[in-house]
Design an enzyme around this catalytic site. Sequence first.
Site, PDB file in Angstrom:
ATOM      1  N   GLU A  90       0.799  -1.079  -0.055  1.00 10.95           N
ATOM      2  CA  GLU A  90       0.062   0.165   0.024  1.00 10.95           C
ATOM      3  C   GLU A  90       0.676   1.148  -0.146  1.00 10.95           C
ATOM      4  OE1 GLU A  90      -3.090   0.797  -0.485  1.00 10.95           O
ATOM      5  OE2 GLU A  90      -3.646  -1.065  -0.795  1.00 10.95           O
TER       6      GLU A  90
HETATM    7  C1  LIG Z   1       2.793  -9.859  -0.254  1.00 14.16           C
HETATM    8  C2  LIG Z   1       2.428  -8.337  -0.972  1.00 14.16           C
HETATM    9  C3  LIG Z   1       1.128  -8.155  -1.437  1.00 14.16           C
HETATM   10  C4  LIG Z   1       0.739  -7.138  -2.269  1.00 14.16           C
HETATM   11  N1  LIG Z   1      -0.392  -6.831  -2.659  1.00 14.16           N
HETATM   12  C5  LIG Z   1      -0.420  -5.892  -3.734  1.00 14.16           C
HETATM   13  C6  LIG Z   1      -1.844  -5.787  -4.150  1.00 14.16           C
HETATM   14  O1  LIG Z   1      -2.577  -6.476  -3.869  1.00 14.16           O
HETATM   15  N2  LIG Z   1      -1.825  -4.821  -5.324  1.00 14.16           N
HETATM   16  C7  LIG Z   1      -0.981  -4.359  -5.972  1.00 14.16           C
HETATM   17  O2  LIG Z   1      -1.047  -3.594  -6.894  1.00 14.16           O
HETATM   18  N3  LIG Z   1       0.392  -4.229  -5.443  1.00 14.16           N
HETATM   19  C8  LIG Z   1       0.796  -5.071  -4.186  1.00 14.16           C
HETATM   20  N4  LIG Z   1       1.780  -5.288  -3.647  1.00 14.16           N
HETATM   21  C9  LIG Z   1       2.851  -4.419  -4.391  1.00 14.16           C
HETATM   22  C10 LIG Z   1       3.351  -3.513  -3.176  1.00 14.16           C
HETATM   23  O3  LIG Z   1       2.417  -2.482  -3.268  1.00 14.16           O
HETATM   24  C11 LIG Z   1       4.804  -3.086  -3.631  1.00 14.16           C
HETATM   25  O4  LIG Z   1       5.819  -4.003  -3.435  1.00 14.16           O
HETATM   26  C12 LIG Z   1       5.018  -1.841  -2.877  1.00 14.16           C
HETATM   27  O5  LIG Z   1       4.473  -0.740  -3.420  1.00 14.16           O
HETATM   28  C13 LIG Z   1       6.566  -1.100  -3.332  1.00 14.16           C
HETATM   29  O6  LIG Z   1       6.703  -1.320  -4.670  1.00 14.16           O
HETATM   30  P1  LIG Z   1       8.114  -2.059  -5.328  1.00 14.16           P
HETATM   31  O7  LIG Z   1       8.115  -3.277  -4.523  1.00 14.16           O
HETATM   32  O8  LIG Z   1       8.091  -2.118  -6.654  1.00 14.16           O
HETATM   33  O9  LIG Z   1       9.389  -1.368  -4.724  1.00 14.16           O
HETATM   34  P2  LIG Z   1      10.051   0.041  -5.424  1.00 14.16           P
HETATM   35  O10 LIG Z   1       8.931   0.962  -5.727  1.00 14.16           O
HETATM   36  O11 LIG Z   1      10.878  -0.603  -6.352  1.00 14.16           O
HETATM   37  O12 LIG Z   1      10.710   0.698  -4.131  1.00 14.16           O
HETATM   38  C14 LIG Z   1      12.138  -0.027  -3.475  1.00 14.16           C
HETATM   39  C15 LIG Z   1      12.637   0.968  -2.431  1.00 14.16           C
HETATM   40  O13 LIG Z   1      12.702   2.457  -3.182  1.00 14.16           O
HETATM   41  C16 LIG Z   1      11.855   3.204  -2.176  1.00 14.16           C
HETATM   42  N5  LIG Z   1      11.362   4.306  -3.031  1.00 14.16           N
HETATM   43  C17 LIG Z   1      10.932   4.036  -4.132  1.00 14.16           C
HETATM   44  N6  LIG Z   1      10.558   5.390  -5.098  1.00 14.16           N
HETATM   45  C18 LIG Z   1      10.963   6.307  -4.056  1.00 14.16           C
HETATM   46  C19 LIG Z   1      11.001   7.697  -4.162  1.00 14.16           C
HETATM   47  N7  LIG Z   1      10.555   8.416  -4.968  1.00 14.16           N
HETATM   48  N8  LIG Z   1      11.705   8.321  -2.987  1.00 14.16           N
HETATM   49  C20 LIG Z   1      12.465   7.711  -1.754  1.00 14.16           C
HETATM   50  N9  LIG Z   1      12.189   6.314  -1.899  1.00 14.16           N
HETATM   51  C21 LIG Z   1      11.815   5.861  -2.844  1.00 14.16           C
HETATM   52  C22 LIG Z   1      10.732   2.436  -1.852  1.00 14.16           C
HETATM   53  O14 LIG Z   1      10.297   3.254  -0.447  1.00 14.16           O
HETATM   54  C23 LIG Z   1      11.497   1.052  -1.238  1.00 14.16           C
HETATM   55  O15 LIG Z   1      12.162   1.358  -0.201  1.00 14.16           O
HETATM   56  C24 LIG Z   1       2.031  -6.533  -2.765  1.00 14.16           C
HETATM   57  C25 LIG Z   1       3.423  -6.589  -2.584  1.00 14.16           C
HETATM   58  C26 LIG Z   1       3.610  -7.668  -1.701  1.00 14.16           C
HETATM   59  C27 LIG Z   1       5.058  -8.082  -1.272  1.00 14.16           C
END
Ligand SMILES: Cc1cc2nc3c(=O)[nH]c(=O)nc-3n(C[C@H](O)[C@H](O)[C@H](O)COP(=O)(O)OP(=O)(O)OC[C@H]3O[C@@H](n4cnc5c(N)ncnc54)[C@H](O)[C@@H]3O)c2cc1C
Length: 587
Positions: free
Chosen positions: A438
């Site tokens: 989220e």
């Molecule tokens: C168990 C699980 C359930 C999930 N359920 C859903 C779901 O139902 N629907 C759905 O759509 N998604 C879902 N997700 C996805 C989840 O919302 C994302 O994993 C999350 O939003 C982070 O995106 P990412 O993993 O691509 O990390 P990234 O966006 O690649 O981020 C990696 C790191 O970089 C940091 N970061 C990124 N951008 C910035 C910035 N601009 N400034 C500073 N720091 C930054 C983040 O804080 C993080 O620490 C789920 C994930 C998991 C693991």
Amino acid sequence: MTTYIAPIEDMMFLFEKLRNNKNYNEIKKYEEVTPELVKNILEEAAKINQNIILPLAKTGDENPTVLENGVVITPPGYKEAYKKFIEDGWTSLSCDPKYGGQGMPKTVSAFFDEMLSSASLSFKLYSELSIGAYNCISHHASDSIKNKFLPKMVEGKWSGTMCLTEPVCGTDLGLLKTKAVEQSDGTFKLTGQKIFITSGDHDLTENIIHLVIARASDSPKGTKGISLFLVPKFIVKDDGSIGSRNGISTGSIESKMGIKGSATCVLNFDDATGYMIGPKNKGLSSMFTMMNLERIVVGIQGLGISEIAYQNSLNYAKERKQGNANNTKANNGADFIIEHADIRKSLLNMKSIIEGERALCFWLSQQTEVSLYHTDEKIRQEASDLVSLITPVVKALFTDMGMEITSDAMQIYGGYGYTKDQGIEQLYRDNRITPIYEGTNSVQAIDLVFRKLVNKNGDIIDKYISLIKKDILIKEEKINPFVKKLNENIEILFKFTNWVKEKSKNSKDDVSAACNDYLKVLGLVATAHAWVKVLEVSFKDYENNKKFYEEKIQTANFFFNRVLPRIESYYLTATSGSKYIMDFKFN
Ligand SMILES: Cc1cc2nc3c(=O)[nH]c(=O)nc-3n(C[C@H](O)[C@H](O)[C@H](O)COP(=O)(O)OP(=O)(O)OC[C@H]3O[C@@H](n4cnc5c(N)ncnc54)[C@H](O)[C@@H]3O)c2cc1C
């Protein structure tokens, strides 16, 4: 296995004694939601959570969801429990009676969300996203879509998902690749891959209603070209019956650290039929209706897991004997570890944070209701601004605190906490997702400092600080020491806010490197504000329930002396700036 007793007494205390919110009380449709009715609901909720759902936590952890021949199978016992869950009407609790819901306010459904999070987060997630999807559809879809899809979702026979994430886009949704091609009949064909989709597929419901963000063929790049689509697993015929399978398949399910009973799916959309919800290219703002409410619920997940971690640690500390406490008169072998000051401190830390969070959440639930249903537009807008300010705080603070509390719970259990038998390490693992999904907690903090402090309606943070200051002008001598401490910390929040506003103009890295600390400072002030409201009642009503109120006062004493002062260190470290961080050369 962990044990759990729903904290109904504390919930009812909030519902009955902290009701004197004028704007909330003016919402006519909740006049019939009496304390007696709420108590009955909470007692029934406690039964299903304690007796039926709690045992599923361990089952789901030991028998994770599996994908067999393209079909997702939930852990043993989930199907039977879900059947009872929907028969008892728990999916419909906060939904509109127009679609078969019970129309309960968020002040009540938040308590249910907390209990369910304590009992089993994995099981909870199957209905949680359905409620989120329900909210989004009911706010943005046409009447014909609402009438076709909402009654079955409210009934729990169909569930919902939120499909945002793709392999290359998580936080930055502007990068999404899923395409939507308009057809001559006004529907769309969606093609692309979504990953990490919670409850993306499973065997609990007859149909799954996916809310998917995608880019229409002629839409611009970036977030301005994103639209929202409703894409059912099975096409729904005009008479409401289920038709053929849509072009959606489950590529795989994730093997995870925690919430193993929850199906986290890779979904492939191949020319899947979808219906646009809300205006074209405004999909993200429609989706935010779902995400904002979801973020509060994820905060509540952290609170619920903290509560069960606390309850079990407390029980264990009363049973486990090790060493002599400092004030033991004679060497009697060993004392219960609850006699040790360090263990007591840890338990009170948990308790004071949890009860403060619950009170803050109750306040936020009231504000959410005012923002949605008050008849005066100005009052609605003011409440909405407060909700948007505090939502990222609740999401991030409660889930981060959940990590602290589940880790401390493991520490109280010692080696027995780290090994699997007691179920404590599972709480830590299950909670670990809450600061990530989220929108990560860092993203919440960025959202707070760059977008929420000041908006087109003015200086929201200043209005919030003034509101707290007005609320704590209490002429009750016994509250003075607490109010004095809160005022000192409000001063720090005020200085920190001015620093953030100033640095935002030309030193954004300073602000980015400070935003997590800022969120915690605001969160602790907000929690202390909630505690003052609790204290006000505790002193006023003291004679009517001495034991309960004495415990509240002592717990608040811990919060104001041991938790609130963390603010100063957050402020000092954050305002040291970012130059030495940004200049560092990582090899
Ligand atoms: C168990 C699980 C359930 C999930 N359920 C859903 C779901 O139902 N629907 C759905 O759509 N998604 C879902 N997700 C996805 C989840 O919302 C994302 O994993 C999350 O939003 C982070 O995106 P990412 O993993 O691509 O990390 P990234 O966006 O690649 O981020 C990696 C790191 O970089 C940091 N970061 C990124 N951008 C910035 C910035 N601009 N400034 C500073 N720091 C930054 C983040 O804080 C993080 O620490 C789920 C994930 C998991 C693991």
